[in-house]
Write a protein that holds these residues in place. Structure first.
Motif, mmCIF file in Angstrom:
data_model
loop_
_atom_site.group_PDB
_atom_site.id
_atom_site.type_symbol
_atom_site.label_atom_id
_atom_site.label_comp_id
_atom_site.label_asym_id
_atom_site.label_seq_id
_atom_site.Cartn_x
_atom_site.Cartn_y
_atom_site.Cartn_z
ATOM 1 N N UNK A 288 0.814 -1.222 0.000
ATOM 2 C CA UNK A 288 0.000 0.000 0.000
ATOM 3 C C UNK A 288 0.844 1.267 0.000
ATOM 4 N N UNK A 289 2.031 1.221 0.618
ATOM 5 C CA UNK A 289 2.770 2.462 0.874
ATOM 6 C C UNK A 289 4.017 2.650 0.019
ATOM 7 N N UNK A 290 4.665 1.555 -0.418
ATOM 8 C CA UNK A 290 5.909 1.709 -1.161
ATOM 9 C C UNK A 290 5.642 2.219 -2.580
ATOM 10 N N UNK A 291 6.570 3.028 -3.119
ATOM 11 C CA UNK A 291 6.378 3.536 -4.488
ATOM 12 C C UNK A 291 6.361 2.417 -5.518
ATOM 13 N N UNK A 292 5.579 2.623 -6.558
ATOM 14 C CA UNK A 292 5.433 1.618 -7.615
ATOM 15 C C UNK A 292 6.293 2.028 -8.812
ATOM 16 N N UNK A 293 7.230 1.138 -9.173
ATOM 17 C CA UNK A 293 8.167 1.512 -10.230
ATOM 18 C C UNK A 293 8.469 0.384 -11.214
ATOM 19 N N UNK A 294 8.103 -0.860 -10.895
ATOM 20 C CA UNK A 294 8.539 -2.001 -11.701
ATOM 21 C C UNK A 294 7.530 -2.402 -12.770
ATOM 22 N N UNK A 295 8.053 -2.795 -13.918
ATOM 23 C CA UNK A 295 7.253 -3.379 -14.992
ATOM 24 C C UNK A 295 7.559 -4.879 -15.012
ATOM 25 N N UNK A 296 6.538 -5.690 -14.763
ATOM 26 C CA UNK A 296 6.711 -7.130 -14.614
ATOM 27 C C UNK A 296 6.101 -7.842 -15.816
ATOM 28 N N UNK A 297 6.855 -8.751 -16.413
ATOM 29 C CA UNK A 297 6.428 -9.501 -17.593
ATOM 30 C C UNK A 297 6.450 -10.991 -17.267
ATOM 31 N N UNK A 298 5.547 -11.753 -17.901
ATOM 32 C CA UNK A 298 5.568 -13.195 -17.688
ATOM 33 C C UNK A 298 4.809 -13.921 -18.788
ATOM 34 N N UNK B 216 12.169 -3.485 -23.994
ATOM 35 C CA UNK B 216 11.991 -2.421 -23.010
ATOM 36 C C UNK B 216 13.140 -2.346 -22.014
ATOM 37 N N UNK B 217 13.754 -3.480 -21.678
ATOM 38 C CA UNK B 217 14.840 -3.457 -20.694
ATOM 39 C C UNK B 217 16.087 -2.745 -21.226
ATOM 40 N N UNK B 218 16.138 -2.531 -22.540
ATOM 41 C CA UNK B 218 17.254 -1.774 -23.123
ATOM 42 C C UNK B 218 17.193 -0.305 -22.731
ATOM 43 N N UNK B 219 16.002 0.176 -22.383
ATOM 44 C CA UNK B 219 15.816 1.603 -22.123
ATOM 45 C C UNK B 219 15.348 1.903 -20.697
ATOM 46 N N UNK B 220 14.833 0.881 -20.023
ATOM 47 C CA UNK B 220 14.213 1.117 -18.722
ATOM 48 C C UNK B 220 14.689 0.030 -17.774
ATOM 49 N N UNK B 221 15.400 0.425 -16.713
ATOM 50 C CA UNK B 221 16.078 -0.564 -15.859
ATOM 51 C C UNK B 221 15.138 -1.356 -14.965
ATOM 52 N N UNK B 222 13.941 -0.855 -14.704
ATOM 53 C CA UNK B 222 13.025 -1.535 -13.783
ATOM 54 C C UNK B 222 12.075 -2.482 -14.512
ATOM 55 N N UNK B 223 12.641 -3.306 -15.386
ATOM 56 C CA UNK B 223 11.866 -4.314 -16.116
ATOM 57 C C UNK B 223 12.348 -5.694 -15.692
ATOM 58 N N UNK B 224 11.396 -6.577 -15.399
ATOM 59 C CA UNK B 224 11.747 -7.916 -14.922
ATOM 60 C C UNK B 224 10.825 -8.950 -15.548
ATOM 61 N N UNK B 225 11.396 -10.125 -15.795
ATOM 62 C CA UNK B 225 10.620 -11.222 -16.374
ATOM 63 C C UNK B 225 10.536 -12.359 -15.366
ATOM 64 N N UNK B 226 9.308 -12.833 -15.108
ATOM 65 C CA UNK B 226 9.065 -13.919 -14.163
ATOM 66 C C UNK B 226 9.014 -15.234 -14.927
ATOM 67 N N UNK B 227 9.795 -16.219 -14.465
ATOM 68 C CA UNK B 227 9.867 -17.491 -15.183
ATOM 69 C C UNK B 227 10.181 -18.627 -14.214
ATOM 70 N N UNK B 228 9.867 -19.845 -14.602
ATOM 71 C CA UNK B 228 10.221 -21.014 -13.797
ATOM 72 C C UNK B 228 11.716 -21.310 -13.862
ATOM 73 N N UNK B 229 12.369 -20.850 -14.923
ATOM 74 C CA UNK B 229 13.768 -21.202 -15.166
ATOM 75 C C UNK B 229 14.551 -19.945 -15.514
ATOM 76 N N UNK B 230 15.484 -19.542 -14.644
ATOM 77 C CA UNK B 230 16.253 -18.318 -14.900
ATOM 78 C C UNK B 230 17.579 -18.623 -15.598
ATOM 79 N N UNK B 231 17.806 -19.879 -15.940
ATOM 80 C CA UNK B 231 19.042 -20.254 -16.619
ATOM 81 C C UNK B 231 18.918 -20.036 -18.127
ATOM 82 N N UNK B 232 20.036 -20.171 -18.810
ATOM 83 C CA UNK B 232 20.105 -20.111 -20.271
ATOM 84 C C UNK B 232 19.652 -18.753 -20.833
ATOM 85 N N UNK B 233 19.837 -17.719 -20.056
ATOM 86 C CA UNK B 233 19.544 -16.375 -20.566
ATOM 87 C C UNK B 233 20.812 -15.793 -21.176
ATOM 88 N N UNK B 234 20.646 -15.079 -22.289
ATOM 89 C CA UNK B 234 21.804 -14.482 -22.942
ATOM 90 C C UNK B 234 21.963 -13.019 -22.532
#
Length: 489
Positions: free
Chosen positions: A147-157, A174-192
């Motif tokens: 409720x109180x913390x600032x909202x800044x993240x863009x979440x993708x899945x 989008x992550x090339x231009x905006x640092x607060x982008x994150x992708x939710x996945x079952x497997x965080x390996x094999x990312x380039x």
């Protein structure tokens, strides 16, 4: 009762459930009682009635369940409204509860009580949560963070460990231009790329990102982005924007856009890939922007190799094991077609791309069938590097009625061949007249017609120009700018 969705059409509110019992309880809205709709065909909205019948058949086939629908005046939903069923427990996933009838747009908050859904204004919502014994101290602390913390993240899945569709394509851009982008996945390996942009599903990082999220972007359903340890109060306190960007073109494709409207939930905004989708999504009540689909960007260009042919057929919901696969028309049509075209065109290389829903047993069986045919090769769609290489280099493309045909049509001079012999859609989604109106290639009902189309290049550029608003490599850019504008509001 398991609530699948709640949505408003005109002045009525619909609650869509699924159940194994044919004796459905009555719905209580405050002191008023509503019986379930007797027959789905009685629903006034024609699109909704069609979708519900298809959805009912799907539930029956998948889990022996059926659709139960309740309808009542939307004016009954206000601060203090309580919803329950006769002597029946309510089950609802947090994603469905969060976007329940899109009540957040009216500044109403939804929480689960003792087998009741409570709808409250913000003040009542806060007081009742802090007083409640249902939530632990840790729950209440997380609630205050949301409720109180600032909202800044863009979440993708996307679903599971899938990283290949529109949500992922937009994230990569989008992550090339905006640092607060994150992708939710079952497997965080094999990312380039730096894995700091990834979060393992249901990890603490995933939890924290959701509590401080500005937008959630998904290609299937908001539930794919949710965290199993967060509760109804946390999502309602967070109040992020729910953004839907579909996994491929759906308008006219197997009636699925009508069915999926009641699976997707009540997105705050929906991105469309082609002109027909824009009008169809708007009819279904979505605030829709036509940006083109981010995954199309990589296909922008000309045909590279006319002697390379890609094939991709959509999944079949009735094929659950190898024996069913072997005896299906689906397999026999594909096998017979590959055998014939590989003989007629020995100078061509045919790449059959497996849909992600096809099991490993079925894939192994197919490979074994063609182990002695040198110009038939197989590609797993999960191997994205190989898939993109094959798809980009292929000069011809054959499908049944998969929406990936629009991906191929996005290419300059790309003309997909739809192979639709009698029975190809057996026990799967039915084709619609609208499909034939907007398809971007040529339709073949026999193997000989497919051979004819492979022999002589066809063109459907005029039709494609009326369907695609954009045929450039800037879909991701348009979607990102639209997303940033949404997040600023």
């Amino acid at each position: 009762m398991f609530i699948v969705n709640a949505f408003q059409l005109e002045n009525e509110l619909y609650i869509l459930c699924k159940s194994r019992s044919f004796f459905s309880p009555c719905l209580h809205v405050n002191k008023l009682i509503f019986a379930p709709v007797n027959r789905l065909s009685d629903v006034n909205n024609k699109n909704l009635a069609t979708a519900l019948r298809e959805l009912d058949a799907l539930y029956e086939q998948q889990s022996s369940e059926h659709v139960v629908l309740y309808v009542f005046p939307a004016s009954l939903i206000n601060d203090g409204t309580e919803i329950s069923f006769d002597n029946d427990k309510i089950q609802i996933m947090n994603g469905y509860l969060y976007d329940f009838a899109n009540l957040k747009s009216r500044r109403l908050f939804v929480r689960m009580g003792e087998n009741k859904i409570h709808i409250e204004c913000k003040k009542s919502f806060l007081i009742n949560i802090l007083k409640s014994k249902k939530y632990s101290l840790n729950d209440k602390i997380l609630f205050l963070v949301a409720a109180l913390f600032p909202k800044k993240n863009y979440i993708f899945s996307e679903i599971g460990s899938l990283r290949s569709d529109n949500s992922y394509a937009l994230f990569l851009y989008m992550k090339r231009f905006y640092k607060n982008c994150y992708f939710i996945t079952d497997d965080i390996n094999q990312a380039d790329f730096d894995t700091k942009f990834l979060a393992r599903r249901n990890s603490f990082k995933h939890l924290w990102l959701l509590l401080t999220a500005k937008c959630l972007v998904h290609s299937w359903h908001i539930c794919d982005v949710m965290h199993r340890n967060l509760k109804d109060i946390h999502y309602n306190a967070a109040q992020f924007s729910n953004v839907f960007i579909c996994h491929g073109i759906t308008a006219g494709d197997k009636n699925s856009y009508e069915i999926s409207r009641y699976n997707w939930g009540n997105a705050d905004i929906c991105f469309a890939g082609i002109v027909p989708e824009l009008s169809q999504f708007q009819k279904l009540g979505y605030r829709t922007l036509l940006t083109g689909y981010p995954r199309f960007d990589k296909w922008c260009g000309t045909i590279r190799n006319v002697f390379s042919v890609a094939l991709f057929f959509t999944w079949r919901r009735n094929l659950r094991n190898l024996d069913e696969f072997k005896s299906s028309l689906y397999f026999h049509y594909i096998r017979d077609l590959l055998q014939k075209v590989s003989k007629v065109f020995p100078e061509y290389t045919f790449y059959y791309i497996f849909h992600s829903a096809i099991s490993s047993d079925c894939r192994h069986f197919m490979r074994k069938e063609f182990q002695n045919v040198s110009n038939v090769l197989f590609v797993d769609v999960e191997n994205q590097q190989k898939f993109i290489e094959v798809f980009n280099n292929s000069g011809r493309f054959i499908t049944d009625y998969s929406s990936i045909a629009f991906d191929f049509a996005y290419k300059k001079e790309g003309c997909p061949i739809y192979f639709l012999p009698k029975g190809i859609e057996s026990q799967h989604y039915a084709l619609t007249d609208y499909f034939y109106k907007i398809q971007c290639g040529v339709v073949a009902t026999t193997e000989d017609q497919v051979i004819s189309y492979l022999s002589y290049c066809q063109t459907t550029e005029k039709r494609k120009n009326s369907i695609f608003q954009y045929r450039d490599a800037n879909n991701s850019k348009r979607a990102m700018l639209s997303l940033l504008r949404l997040g600023d509001h």
